[in-house]
Design an enzyme around this catalytic site. Structure first.
Site, PDB file in Angstrom:
ATOM      1  N   ARG A  48       0.752  -0.852   0.247  1.00 47.19           N
ATOM      2  CA  ARG A  48       0.107  -0.078   0.190  1.00 47.19           C
ATOM      3  C   ARG A  48       0.997   0.981  -0.131  1.00 47.19           C
ATOM      4  NH1 ARG A  48      -5.124   0.295   2.877  1.00 47.19           N
ATOM      5  NH2 ARG A  48      -4.887  -1.795   3.574  1.00 47.19           N
ATOM      6  N   LYS A 155       3.494 -17.549   7.791  1.00 46.19           N
ATOM      7  CA  LYS A 155       2.806 -17.869   9.179  1.00 46.19           C
ATOM      8  C   LYS A 155       2.633 -16.987  10.218  1.00 46.19           C
ATOM      9  CE  LYS A 155       4.681 -19.289  13.276  1.00 46.19           C
ATOM     10  NZ  LYS A 155       5.809 -18.006  13.965  1.00 46.19           N
ATOM     11  N   HIS A 185      10.325 -21.543   8.594  1.00 41.55           N
ATOM     12  CA  HIS A 185      11.456 -21.227   8.042  1.00 41.55           C
ATOM     13  C   HIS A 185      12.374 -21.994   8.936  1.00 41.55           C
ATOM     14  CE1 HIS A 185      11.344 -18.343  11.910  1.00 41.55           C
ATOM     15  NE2 HIS A 185      13.037 -19.295  12.244  1.00 41.55           N
ATOM     16  N   LYS A 189      16.404 -24.331   7.924  1.00 42.42           N
ATOM     17  CA  LYS A 189      17.913 -24.487   8.671  1.00 42.42           C
ATOM     18  C   LYS A 189      18.967 -25.869   8.579  1.00 42.42           C
ATOM     19  CE  LYS A 189      15.995 -22.067  12.182  1.00 42.42           C
ATOM     20  NZ  LYS A 189      16.274 -20.669  12.824  1.00 42.42           N
ATOM     21  N   GLU A 223      15.084 -17.942  23.482  1.00 38.78           N
ATOM     22  CA  GLU A 223      14.919 -16.625  22.954  1.00 38.78           C
ATOM     23  C   GLU A 223      15.092 -15.885  23.819  1.00 38.78           C
ATOM     24  OE1 GLU A 223      13.409 -15.607  19.482  1.00 38.78           O
ATOM     25  OE2 GLU A 223      11.628 -16.984  19.847  1.00 38.78           O
ATOM     26  N   HIS A 247       7.133 -25.092  14.462  1.00 33.31           N
ATOM     27  CA  HIS A 247       8.981 -25.450  14.220  1.00 33.31           C
ATOM     28  C   HIS A 247       8.774 -26.361  15.084  1.00 33.31           C
ATOM     29  CE1 HIS A 247       8.502 -21.028  12.487  1.00 33.31           C
ATOM     30  NE2 HIS A 247       8.853 -20.456  13.411  1.00 33.31           N
ATOM     31  N   LYS A 347      10.383 -16.510  25.602  1.00 29.68           N
ATOM     32  CA  LYS A 347      11.221 -15.219  25.119  1.00 29.68           C
ATOM     33  C   LYS A 347      11.971 -14.982  26.309  1.00 29.68           C
ATOM     34  CE  LYS A 347       9.372 -14.116  20.938  1.00 29.68           C
ATOM     35  NZ  LYS A 347       9.809 -14.388  19.756  1.00 29.68           N
TER      36      LYS A 347
HETATM   37  C1  BG6 Z   1       8.774 -17.310  14.606  1.00 22.10           C
HETATM   38  C2  BG6 Z   1       8.857 -16.518  15.696  1.00 22.10           C
HETATM   39  O1  BG6 Z   1       8.305 -18.092  13.762  1.00 22.10           O
HETATM   40  O2  BG6 Z   1      10.592 -17.682  14.702  1.00 22.10           O
HETATM   41  C3  BG6 Z   1       8.974 -15.741  16.473  1.00 22.10           C
HETATM   42  O3  BG6 Z   1       6.649 -16.202  15.476  1.00 22.10           O
HETATM   43  C4  BG6 Z   1      10.288 -15.804  17.069  1.00 22.10           C
HETATM   44  O4  BG6 Z   1       8.634 -14.858  17.000  1.00 22.10           O
HETATM   45  C5  BG6 Z   1      11.270 -16.996  15.096  1.00 22.10           C
HETATM   46  O5  BG6 Z   1      11.454 -15.252  17.549  1.00 22.10           O
HETATM   47  C6  BG6 Z   1      12.367 -17.368  15.952  1.00 22.10           C
HETATM   48  O6  BG6 Z   1      12.926 -17.786  14.244  1.00 22.10           O
HETATM   49  P1  BG6 Z   1      14.257 -18.340  15.436  1.00 22.10           P
HETATM   50  O7  BG6 Z   1      15.175 -18.397  13.102  1.00 22.10           O
HETATM   51  O8  BG6 Z   1      14.963 -16.761  15.112  1.00 22.10           O
HETATM   52  O9  BG6 Z   1      15.067 -19.076  15.974  1.00 22.10           O
END
Ligand code: BG6
Length: 508
Positions: A48, A155, A185, A189, A223, A247, A347
């Protein structure tokens, strides 16, 4: 030998968003540098934001330099890459605009002499996932007699079993299943793909890979980051939806699946679904403690003061959304009978670390001083990040008098493969979708089965928002209550967090 995709146009919806800037374009640039993109290709960004192609290219140049994913970030290569990029400003919520978009794309295609192959990427907010495909269909952009159409969907793929099914119905009424690429994703990896190779190209593991020899399996994704401006989205998700449903479930499937009948997409996907269908149903509220949910408080992380989850922008001050989950579950099949699996994710923990630890059973008798108590010290640790590695731990005699056991390990670190660069997950996944290889993308039945497994917990937490919600300190290994499902989670148990604390002290 690397396969080069056919010439094509990649149309990115959500082109001015964070994902496009931070991940998609830097990854595409890397593919370009490595000469993995076709000679004739275009990337058309649609969003947009009012800007022209030149302005968009300038922003992308900065974004790619910022991402520092390549040693050669600017210069002629970057100029060459940016020439393939165009920007179209459009309100993607207005169906009437799509026929115009189709004409624009087609004119660019003809002018660049590209075959009629189009890959759409939905990098938009999830509310658009069901709308854009319908608008694409109404404008006749979902098929061509002269080439192919594919779509990549980011996602979150739904927010429960029902909404995932609804989204699927829409997508499958617009594109054939084999052209729908549901991205996770983590599967991009390198270390995750290596699980398959480790398991299925080495004869030594298979005889041990079952309930006779494995005591338990832990899968951790920890994380240090908090919300980073995503509080609004996270309020609708929480750790269970954000990390576990996709994941961690996929990682678990790679560890738990049976050997496939062959190394092809459908054979592997079939085995993944079988694992999900063998999961013992969760029974929250029944008295059996299977899950711990928690939220971070305010505190200190890496020497810095950080706010509580409830203080993050976009988050309700009484939110009961979990930023941490620990889950214990079983796979009721012949291979895994009675073996507990654990997920830990959160987190604002003490370290960024994704790891799978497979604990082997201990010897029937302990003879030596220094042997591990309870379970065995024989562990296979697959570290996905940060120091990508595979480590086998075992006990050996400590040199000198007596028979004292000391724990040692045999390690393989990816960074010991000098000159080998680990590609970003998005590089591999984008390239695969451009080539038409969906092995590392999720099939709809596995997503549905994964939502189905978590549904009882999601429903229970929604009905009892504050029940059992506990809190943890930022910079810790998670809440102490995790001991109610397991007394020895590897991540929580000190080792990792204490190493981080030592590093922190040294740095200060
Ligand atoms: C994402 C989540 O799919 O994966 C995030 O929405 C998360 O909250 C992230 O931080 C973690 O991915 P990676 O590759 O940094 O471990």
């Amino acid at each position: 030998m690397n396969k080069i995709p056919e010439n094509q146009i990649l149309v990115i919806f959500g082109a001015s968003g964070d994902l496009t800037r931070r991940k998609l374009l830097p990854s595409l640039f890397e593919l370009f540098l490595r000469k993995l993109l076709p000679k004739r290709f275009l990337i058309v960004g649609v969003a947009r934001t009012k800007q022209n192609t030149e302005e968009y290219r300038t922003k992308l140049r900065e974004a790619i330099i910022d991402s520092r994913k390549s040693s050669v970030v600017d210069g002629p290569a970057m100029d060459g890459f940016l020439k393939h990029i165009y920007y179209i400003s459009m309100d993607t919520t207005t169906p009437g605009q799509y026929p115009w978009l189709a004409r624009q794309i087609d004119q660019m295609r003809v002018a660049s002499d590209i075959d009629d192959n189009i890959l759409y990427y939905l990098a938009t907010p999830p509310t658009m996932y069901a709308l854009i495909p319908r608008f694409i269909q109404d404008a006749g952009m979902n098929r061509s007699s002269r080439g192919w159409r594919r779509i990549i969907v980011e996602k979150p793929y739904g927010r429960d079993e029902e909404s995932a099914r609804e989204l699927d119905l829409v997508l499958r009424s617009v594109f054939p299943e084999k052209e729908i690429y549901r991205i996770d994703h983590f599967l991009g990896k390198e270390t995750v793909q290596n699980i398959l190779v480790l398991r299925f190209s080495n004869g030594i593991w298979e005889p041990l890979w079952n309930h006779h020899y494995i005591d338990r399996v832990e899968i951790t994704a920890a994380e240090t980051l908090g919300m980073e401006g995503r509080g609004g989205y996270y309020e609708t998700a929480g750790a269970l939806r954000d990390m576990v449903q996709n994941h961690l479930m996929q990682l678990m499937a790679f560890i738990a699946m049976e050997p496939p009948s062959g190394f092809d997409t459908e054979a592997i996907r079939d085995e993944i679904v079988k694992v999900f269908r063998s999961l013992r149903p969760l029974t929250p509220g029944s008295g059996a403690v299977e899950a711990v949910r928690a939220q971070y408080k305010s505190g200190t992380l890496n020497g810095k003061r950080v706010g509580a989850y409830r203080e993050e922008p976009g988050v309700a001050s009484d939110s009961s959304v979990e930023t941490y989950v620990a889950l214990k579950f079983f796979i009721d099949n012949w291979r895994w009978s009675g073996v507990p699996f654990y997920f830990y994710t959160g987190k604002r923990l003490c370290s960024k670390r994704s790891e799978i630890v497979i604990y082997f059973k201990s010897t029937p008798q302990h003879f030596f001083e220094g042997e591990c108590e309870g379970t065995s010290c024989n562990r296979l640790t697959i570290t996905l990040q940060p120091d990508e590695s595979i480590r086998l731990s075992f006990g050996l005699k400590q040199p000198g008098e007596g028979f004292v056991v000391r724990q040692v390990s045999m390690d393989f670190f990816y960074n010991s493969l000098l000159r080998v660069r680990l590609p970003d997950a998005y590089e591999r996944l984008l390239l695969d979708a451009m080539i038409g290889d969906s092995l590392l993308y999720a099939r709809s039945d596995s997503l549905e089965a994964s939502w189905h497994f978590l549904a009882p917990l999601l429903h229970y937490w929604e009905k009892h928002p504050q029940e059992d919600l506990v809190f943890y300190e930022p910079g810790s290994g998670g809440p102490a209550e995790v001991s109610s499902i397991s007394d020895t989670p590897f991540f929580f148990s000190d080792s990792i967090c204490s190493v981080e604390k030592i590093k922190e002290k040294d740095e200060n």
